[in-house]
Design a protein around this motif. Structure first.
Motif, short mmCIF file in Angstrom:
data_model
loop_
_atom_site.label_atom_id
_atom_site.label_comp_id
_atom_site.label_asym_id
_atom_site.label_seq_id
_atom_site.Cartn_x
_atom_site.Cartn_y
_atom_site.Cartn_z
N ALA A 129 63.95 31.72 82.20
CA ALA A 129 63.53 31.68 83.59
C ALA A 129 62.15 31.07 83.68
N SER A 166 63.51 45.26 83.08
CA SER A 166 62.28 44.98 83.84
C SER A 166 61.55 46.28 84.13
N VAL A 213 60.70 33.51 90.92
CA VAL A 213 61.45 33.30 89.70
C VAL A 213 62.63 32.38 89.94
N ARG A 254 71.71 34.74 87.16
CA ARG A 254 70.56 35.07 86.32
C ARG A 254 69.28 35.17 87.14
N THR A 288 65.80 30.18 87.45
CA THR A 288 66.30 29.88 86.11
C THR A 288 66.52 28.39 85.98
N ILE A 297 58.92 34.99 82.82
CA ILE A 297 59.40 36.30 82.41
C ILE A 297 60.38 36.32 81.26
N THR A 298 61.13 35.30 81.10
CA THR A 298 62.08 35.34 80.00
C THR A 298 62.21 33.94 79.46
N TYR A 356 66.71 38.47 87.57
CA TYR A 356 65.28 38.55 87.27
C TYR A 356 64.44 38.87 88.49
N ALA A 395 60.16 39.77 77.64
CA ALA A 395 59.43 38.70 78.30
C ALA A 395 58.14 38.41 77.53
N ASN A 402 58.65 40.19 91.96
CA ASN A 402 59.52 39.08 91.59
C ASN A 402 60.44 38.71 92.74
#
Ligand code: GDP
Ligand code: GDP
Length: 452
Positions: A221, A153, A236, A261, A238, A217-218, A265, A48, A185
Motif C-alpha cells: 500500500a 492495525s 491509503v 485491499r 494499493t 503502511i504495508t 487498510y 508495517a 487511515n
C-alpha cells in the motif's frame, strides 16, 4: 529502535500462527522436533513500519498435562524477562478457559505490560469471547485473527507506544518532542473516471502535505499524509493508485482485489459516485465490501455540476440507498463538484463524523439502561412457547462498534430481532455510516466478578 515482544498463551491458541504472521515468513514450525525446546526462538518481526523482535517462548506443547502449570509459569517469567511487552493470546472461539484465567493471574504478578489478545476473531464468530476476556482483568482485549491477518492495525496501534517508550529511553527523552496524534487511515475508492484523482488532488492541494505518496503502511500500500484542521490524515491506496501515479494511464477496469485491499487498510472509506450514474452494481458491490470489512463509509456524489435537477437526483439516490444498503442505514452522503470545488468542503467533516462513530464506545451502564425499556416495549419473541430473554449487553469492541448480547436460548433469537436491535442502536447512539455487529450468546454476565 527496536523493542521486543513475547507471545504467550496455552497450547493451540495460535501463537505460532501469530509468530509467523509477524515474522512475515513461514518458519518451519512443523519441523520442530518434539522435546526440543523452542525456548530460544526469536525473529525480527514487523507490522508495517513498526519493527520489533518477536520472542516465542513456547514449549508448553510438549508438557504433560500435569506439568502444564509449572511450564506456564516458567514461560511467563521468561517472557517477562526478555520482552518489553507480552502478548497474551486466548482463543476467542473456545472462550476463556480455566487455564487462561490461571495464566492471566500469573501475568498480572509480573512487572511487564501485557496486551490481551483474543485470537481467531475473523468474521463474527468469536466476538462473544471478547466480552468474556474483559473479565480477565488485563485491560481492553484486542480482537485478532492471526490466520487471516485481521486486527493487525489494532495490534499496530497497541504496540506503537512501546516503540515510542523505547525510543524515548534511548534518546534520553527529548522534552520538546510532541506526541503526534494518531493519523486516520482514509481511502477514496470508486469506479474509474468518477473523479477520485480530482478529489484527491483538491484535498491534498489545499492542505499541507506531510509526506508524499510513498510506500506506507504495508508492503503493497502507499500512503500520503496531510493535515486537515490539525488532524493527521493518511490517504491509503494499493497498487491501483501507485500504477496510476507512476504512469499516466487510466486503469480501464476496477480491480476488485486492489479495492478490497485498500478498504482493508483504511478505517474510513469514501465511495465516490458519478452523479450521472449513481449506485450502479459495482458501486453497491464496493459499499458491501466496506460493510463486510467493518469499515466506516461516506458516500460522495461527484460531478454534481452536471446535474440539472438536483432535488430529483437526490431523491433517486436516497431511494436506491434505502433499497440496496439497508444494513448501513443513514450512511452520510455528500454531493459536490470536485472540478469546481463547490460543496467539497462538506466531505471531510462527514468523514470525521463517521470516524468518531466508528471509534465510539458506549459504556456498559448506558447501554443497559437504554436496553431495558427497549426490551419492555418490544420484547424478543417466544421460542417453542418460551420467551427469549435478553439479560445483558456490552460493547465488546469498537472499530466497528460490536455488541455482545447475552440471552436465554441465544441461538433462537431471530435475525429480524437482531436487525431491529442494530437499527435501534444506530439511532440511539448516532452510529450512521458504520457497520454494527451483534453476537448473541448464552451465559452469565461476563463482568461479574463472582463468576466461579
Ligand atoms: P499455538 O499452539 O498457540 O502455537 O497455536 P498454532 O499457531 O499452532 O495454532 C493452533 C491452531 O489454531 C491451528 O490449527 C491454526 O491453524 C489455528 N489458528 C491460528 N490462528 C487462527 C485464527 O486466527 N483463526 C482460526 N480460525 N484459526 C487459527
Ligand atoms: P478517477 O479515474 O476516478 O481518478 O477520475 P479522474 O479524477 O481522473 O476524473 C475523470 C474525469 O472526470 C476527468 O476528465 C475529470 O476532469 C472529470 N471530473 C472529475 N470531477 C469532476 C466534476 O466534479 N465535474 C465534472 N464535470 N467532471 C469531473
Amino acid at each position: 529502535m527496536s523493542f521486543s515482544v513475547a507471545i504467550v498463551g496455552r497450547p493451540n491458541v495460535g501463537k505460532s500462527t501469530l509468530f509467523n504472521r509477524l515474522a512475515g515468513k513461514r518458519l518451519a514450525i512443523v519441523d520442530d522436533t518434539p522435546g526440543v525446546t523452542r525456548d530460544r526462538r526469536e525473529a525480527p518481526g514487523s507490522i508495517a513500519d513498526l519493527d520489533f523482535t518477536i520472542v516465542d517462548t513456547a514449549g508448553l506443547e510438549d508438557a504433560a498435562p500435569a506439568k502444564l502449570e509449572s511450564r506456564m509459569s516458567q514461560q511467563a517469567q521468561r517472557a517477562a524477562k526478555k520482552a518489553d511487552v507480552v502478548l497474551f493470546l486466548i482463543d476467542g472461539r473456545a472462550g476463556v478457559q480455566p487455564i487462561d484465567r490461571h495464566f492471566a493471574d500469573l501475568l498480572r504478578t509480573l512487572s511487564r505490560p501485557v496486551l490481551l489478545i483474543v485470537n481467531k476473531c475473523e468474521g463474527k464468530a468469536a466476538i462473544a469471547g471478547l466480552g468474556e476476556a474483559h473479565g480477565l482483568g488485563l485491560g481492553e482485549p484486542l480482537a485478532l485473527s492471526a490466520e487471516h491477518g485481521e486486527g493487525l492495525s489494532d495490534l499496530y496501534d497497541a504496540l506503537l507506544p512501546f516503540a515510542k517508550d523505547r525510543d524515548r529511553r534511548d534518546e534520553e527523552a527529548d522534552e520538546t518532542a510532541e506526541e503526534p496524534d494518531k493519523s486516520m487511515n482514509l481511502a477514496i475508492v470508486g469506479r474509474p473516471n468518477v473523479g477520485k484523482s480530482t478529489i484527491i488532488n483538491r484535498l491534498l492541494g489545499e492542505e499541507r502535505m506531510l509526506t508524499g505518496p510513498e510506500a506506507g503502511i504495508t508492503r503493497d500500500a502507499i500512503a500520503s499524509e496531510w493535515l486537515w484542521k490539525g488532524k493527521k490524515i493518511r490517504l491509503v491506496d494499493t497498487a491501483g493508485m501507485r500504477r496510476r501515479a507512476n504512469v499516466f494511464e487510466k486503469l480501464e477496469k476496477l480491480s476488485v482485489a486492489d479495492t478490497l485491499r485498500t478498504i482493508q487498510y483504511a478505517e474510513i472509506v469514501v465511495l465516490v459516485l458519478d452523479a450521472e450514474q449513481m449506485l450502479e452494481k459495482q458501486d453497491l458491490a464496493i459499499a458491501r465490501l466496506v460493510e463486510e470489512e467493518g469499515r466506516g463509509l461516506v458516500i460522495a456524489v461527484n460531478k454534481w455540476d452536471t446535474i440539472s435537477q438536483p432535488a430529483k437526483a437526490l431523491r433517486k439516490l436516497e431511494d436506491r440507498l434505502e433499497a440496496s444498503l439497508a444494513q448501513m442505514r443513514g450512511v452520510p452522503t455528500v454531493v459536490f463538484s470536485a472540478l469546481t470545488g463547490k460543496g467539497l468542503e462538506k466531505l471531510m467533516p462527514a468523514v470525521m463524523r463517521v470516524h468518531a462513530a466508528w471509534n465510539k464506545r458506549v459504556g456498559t451502564g448506558e447501554l443497559n439502561r437504554w436496553l431495558a425499556p427497549l426490551l419492555e416495549s418490544h420484547p424478543p419473541p417466544l421460542n417453542k412457547g418460551r420467551r427469549i430473554k435478553i439479560r445483558y449487553m456490552t460493547q465488546a469492541k469498537a472499530r466497528p462498534p460490536t455488541f455482545a448480547v447475552f440471552a436465554s436460548q441465544p441461538t433462537a433469537l431471530p435475525e429480524s430481532y437482531q436487525r431491529y436491535m442494530v437499527n435501534a442502536i444506530r439511532e440511539r447512539f448516532a452510529l450512521q455510516g458504520v457497520p454494527i455487529r451483534i453476537t448473541v450468546r448464552g451465559g452469565k454476565n461476563p463482568f461479574d466478578k463472582d463468576r466461579n
